[in-house]
Design a protein around this motif. Structure first.
Motif, PDB file in Angstrom:
ATOM      1  N   GLU A  90      -3.148  -3.350  -2.125  1.00 44.58           N
ATOM      2  CA  GLU A  90      -3.374  -4.580  -2.882  1.00 44.58           C
ATOM      3  C   GLU A  90      -2.720  -5.779  -2.199  1.00 44.58           C
ATOM      4  N   ASN A  91      -3.137  -6.963  -2.642  1.00 39.21           N
ATOM      5  CA  ASN A  91      -2.431  -8.206  -2.322  1.00 39.21           C
ATOM      6  C   ASN A  91      -2.380  -9.047  -3.594  1.00 39.21           C
ATOM      7  N   ASP A  92      -2.304 -10.358  -3.461  1.00 37.42           N
ATOM      8  CA  ASP A  92      -2.196 -11.230  -4.626  1.00 37.42           C
ATOM      9  C   ASP A  92      -3.537 -11.478  -5.313  1.00 37.42           C
ATOM     10  N   LYS A  93      -4.642 -11.003  -4.724  1.00 41.41           N
ATOM     11  CA  LYS A  93      -5.964 -11.277  -5.279  1.00 41.41           C
ATOM     12  C   LYS A  93      -6.756 -10.035  -5.678  1.00 41.41           C
ATOM     13  N   VAL A  94      -6.613  -8.951  -4.929  1.00 39.78           N
ATOM     14  CA  VAL A  94      -7.476  -7.783  -5.112  1.00 39.78           C
ATOM     15  C   VAL A  94      -6.676  -6.498  -4.936  1.00 39.78           C
ATOM     16  N   ALA A  95      -7.268  -5.383  -5.392  1.00 42.15           N
ATOM     17  CA  ALA A  95      -6.652  -4.068  -5.197  1.00 42.15           C
ATOM     18  C   ALA A  95      -7.760  -3.027  -4.998  1.00 42.15           C
ATOM     19  N   PHE A  96      -7.429  -1.980  -4.223  1.00 39.56           N
ATOM     20  CA  PHE A  96      -8.400  -0.938  -3.874  1.00 39.56           C
ATOM     21  C   PHE A  96      -7.707   0.423  -3.911  1.00 39.56           C
ATOM     22  N   SER A 141       0.855  -1.191   0.000  1.00 35.75           N
ATOM     23  CA  SER A 141       0.000   0.000   0.000  1.00 35.75           C
ATOM     24  C   SER A 141       0.885   1.233   0.000  1.00 35.75           C
ATOM     25  N   ARG A 142       0.351   2.315  -0.546  1.00 37.35           N
ATOM     26  CA  ARG A 142       1.086   3.583  -0.483  1.00 37.35           C
ATOM     27  C   ARG A 142       0.204   4.755  -0.857  1.00 37.35           C
ATOM     28  N   THR A 165      -3.857 -11.133 -11.876  1.00 39.16           N
ATOM     29  CA  THR A 165      -2.497 -11.602 -11.688  1.00 39.16           C
ATOM     30  C   THR A 165      -2.222 -11.567 -10.198  1.00 39.16           C
ATOM     31  N   ASP A 166      -1.348 -12.461  -9.720  1.00 39.72           N
ATOM     32  CA  ASP A 166      -0.999 -12.410  -8.300  1.00 39.72           C
ATOM     33  C   ASP A 166       0.181 -11.477  -8.046  1.00 39.72           C
ATOM     34  N   LYS A 167       0.707 -10.872  -9.103  1.00 35.72           N
ATOM     35  CA  LYS A 167       1.824  -9.932  -8.959  1.00 35.72           C
ATOM     36  C   LYS A 167       1.312  -8.525  -8.631  1.00 35.72           C
ATOM     37  N   PRO A 168       2.134  -7.700  -7.983  1.00 36.32           N
ATOM     38  CA  PRO A 168       1.722  -6.314  -7.687  1.00 36.32           C
ATOM     39  C   PRO A 168       1.486  -5.523  -8.963  1.00 36.32           C
ATOM     40  N   ILE A 169       0.452  -4.689  -8.954  1.00 40.15           N
ATOM     41  CA  ILE A 169       0.133  -3.887 -10.155  1.00 40.15           C
ATOM     42  C   ILE A 169       0.061  -2.379  -9.875  1.00 40.15           C
ATOM     43  N   ILE A 170      -0.018  -1.986  -8.615  1.00 43.28           N
ATOM     44  CA  ILE A 170      -0.250  -0.574  -8.296  1.00 43.28           C
ATOM     45  C   ILE A 170       0.800   0.330  -8.928  1.00 43.28           C
ATOM     46  N   ASN A 171       2.068   0.084  -8.648  1.00 45.40           N
ATOM     47  CA  ASN A 171       3.113   0.973  -9.163  1.00 45.40           C
ATOM     48  C   ASN A 171       3.169   0.959 -10.681  1.00 45.40           C
ATOM     49  N   LYS A 172       3.012  -0.221 -11.282  1.00 40.03           N
ATOM     50  CA  LYS A 172       3.063  -0.320 -12.746  1.00 40.03           C
ATOM     51  C   LYS A 172       1.918   0.448 -13.384  1.00 40.03           C
ATOM     52  N   TRP A 173       0.688   0.257 -12.878  1.00 37.93           N
ATOM     53  CA  TRP A 173      -0.465   0.910 -13.510  1.00 37.93           C
ATOM     54  C   TRP A 173      -0.394   2.427 -13.379  1.00 37.93           C
ATOM     55  N   TYR A 174       0.022   2.911 -12.227  1.00 35.27           N
ATOM     56  CA  TYR A 174       0.141   4.367 -12.062  1.00 35.27           C
ATOM     57  C   TYR A 174       1.245   4.929 -12.962  1.00 35.27           C
ATOM     58  N   ALA A 175       2.357   4.204 -13.066  1.00 38.24           N
ATOM     59  CA  ALA A 175       3.457   4.676 -13.922  1.00 38.24           C
ATOM     60  C   ALA A 175       3.040   4.726 -15.385  1.00 38.24           C
ATOM     61  N   GLU A 176       2.353   3.684 -15.831  1.00 37.90           N
ATOM     62  CA  GLU A 176       1.898   3.657 -17.224  1.00 37.90           C
ATOM     63  C   GLU A 176       0.827   4.707 -17.475  1.00 37.90           C
ATOM     64  N   ASN A 177      -0.009   4.945 -16.461  1.00 32.74           N
ATOM     65  CA  ASN A 177      -1.059   5.962 -16.612  1.00 32.74           C
ATOM     66  C   ASN A 177      -0.469   7.365 -16.711  1.00 32.74           C
ATOM     67  N   ALA A 178       0.676   7.568 -16.044  1.00 33.78           N
ATOM     68  CA  ALA A 178       1.349   8.865 -16.132  1.00 33.78           C
ATOM     69  C   ALA A 178       1.881   9.109 -17.546  1.00 33.78           C
ATOM     70  N   LYS A 179       2.258   8.017 -18.236  1.00 31.69           N
ATOM     71  CA  LYS A 179       2.740   8.140 -19.623  1.00 31.69           C
ATOM     72  C   LYS A 179       1.579   8.340 -20.580  1.00 31.69           C
TER      73      LYS A 179
END
Length: 387
Positions: A124-130, A111-112, A161-175
């Motif tokens: 987030e965890n391996d199943k869900v994100a909020f 979380s952050r 996916t069970d992998k973390p997505i928060i940082n990736k999605w925000y970074a891609e959204n910034a682009k």
């Protein structure tokens, strides 16, 4: 070879045994907590950084996480994940040996605070994100500027996916703005919150209206780790009752549900305290089970099933009903409660068909029923020291 040698060499240095008992008729895989007196007895005269736990009768050490809730430098809780068969016990052995390597996890919780997207807070965890929204997002709406969001509702990010997505999605959204609203193979955010409660937002039900707070004004990240993330959100006084609200939210590895621990302080007694789930366009299906303490909504978004739910102690529930409104994003399934000593704990979460966790509404109901039974029958942790 080194790990096997360490285990063999230290077999006589076993410090304690931990037994986890499951009284229910299904297998449970949960994050187990050792805290308070049990933890102090376990650590007596020993160093927490040297503690290791393995499954009894095996060479398999488990992932550990320490949490310091009051940030005073002293651990308040030790976590590890246990799988316990139906009506059975699982046994673990405790060692204190810094030479035994710590087990690292490939999956995690996270979380952050997200200042690069105004001021979301995401977890987030391996199943869900909020995620939910902070004061800058609110100010942007009030000043009619772009990128604003005015709501204390809880947004869902649908991941497969069970992998973390928060940082990736925000970074891609910034682009490229709107990135996380499109499924690129890991999931996406099609969930509309608006002024609704999302899944797990709060309010006060009075005179056939739902009184709600605005965005959070302060946050504190308490823990980020392989087994549990914990943080707090503080809200400015709201409603005629001048409610000061603090939400401690945690999410365990492997769980579809965030845990909400609410602390309320108000100028005068509040009539109730409600939590809810957005009904969006009122085309989904609602189920209310006051007896067992679970409440759910099932809907299709882009043709795919999404199940949202709330689980809590049924003794705290005053009422539960669908509050249907003609106004956009103001229809909610509401669970109206009577908090004890101005505190309330409930669990809110979801499962998305595309993640493979559920196939139909019955699967989601079964998950909710299991969660309710687990809350009513927590795993029993027993610790015995060696003589």
């Amino acid at each position: 070879m080194f790990l096997l040698f360490s285990i063999s060499a230290n077999a006589q240095n076993e410090s304690a045994k931990i037994s986890i008992k499951n009284n229910l008729d299904f297998t449970r895989k949960e994050v187990v907590s050792v805290s308070g007196k049990q933890l102090s007895n376990l650590l007596k005269g020993k160093k927490e950084k040297e503690l290791r736990i393995k499954k009894a009768g095996t060479s398999e050490f488990v992932v550990l996480q320490w949490i310091d809730y009051n940030q005073d430098g002293i651990a308040d809780e030790l976590l590890f994940q246990a799988e316990v068969l139906a009506k059975s016990k699982a046994n673990f052995e405790v060692f204190f040996d810094a030479n035994i390597p710590l087990v690292e996890s490939k999956i995690t919780t996270y979380s952050r605070f997200v200042p690069e997207r105004t001021d979301d807070y995401a977890w987030e965890n391996d199943k869900v994100a909020f995620r939910t929204y902070g004061p800058d997002a609110q100010k942007r709406v009030e000043e009619k500027r772009p990128e604003g969001t005015l709501t204390s509702g809880i947004d869902l990010w649908l991941k497969r996916t069970d992998k973390p997505i928060i940082n990736k999605w925000y970074a891609e959204n910034a682009k490229k703005s709107g990135y996380y609203h499109i499924d690129h193979g890991e999931g996406y955010d099609p969930y509309q919150v608006g002024p609704s409660r999302g899944t797990g937002g709060t309010g006060i039900w009075e005179d056939d209206k739902l009184l709600v707070s605005k965005n959070f004004v302060n946050y504190k990240t308490i823990a980020v780790g392989p087994l549990r993330t914990v943080f707090e959100l503080v809200y400015a006084p709201w409603s005629p009752y001048e409610v000061k609200e603090t939400k401690r939210i945690s999410l365990d590895l492997g769980s579809n549900f965030s845990k909400f621990e609410i602390s309320i302080d108000s100028q005068k007694p509040i009539p109730n305290y409600a939590t809810g789930i957005s009904l969006h366009d009122n085309k989904g299906e609602v189920k209310i089970n006051k007896k067992e303490g679970w409440f759910r909504h099932a809907e299709k978004i882009d043709g795919v099933l999404l199940g949202e739910g709330i689980v809590l102690n049924p003794k705290l529930v005053n009422d539960a009903f669908s509050n249907v409104s003609k106004e956009k994003d103001r229809s909610d399934l509401l669970v109206v409660t009577q908090p004890k000593e101005n505190k309330l704990t409930y669990y809110a979460g979801f499962a998305w068909q595309k993640s493979g966790q559920i196939s139909n509404e019955s699967d989601w109901d079964a998950l909710l029923q299991k969660k309710a039974k687990m809350l009513a029958n927590p795993l029993r942790v027993t610790i015995k020291g060696n003589k």
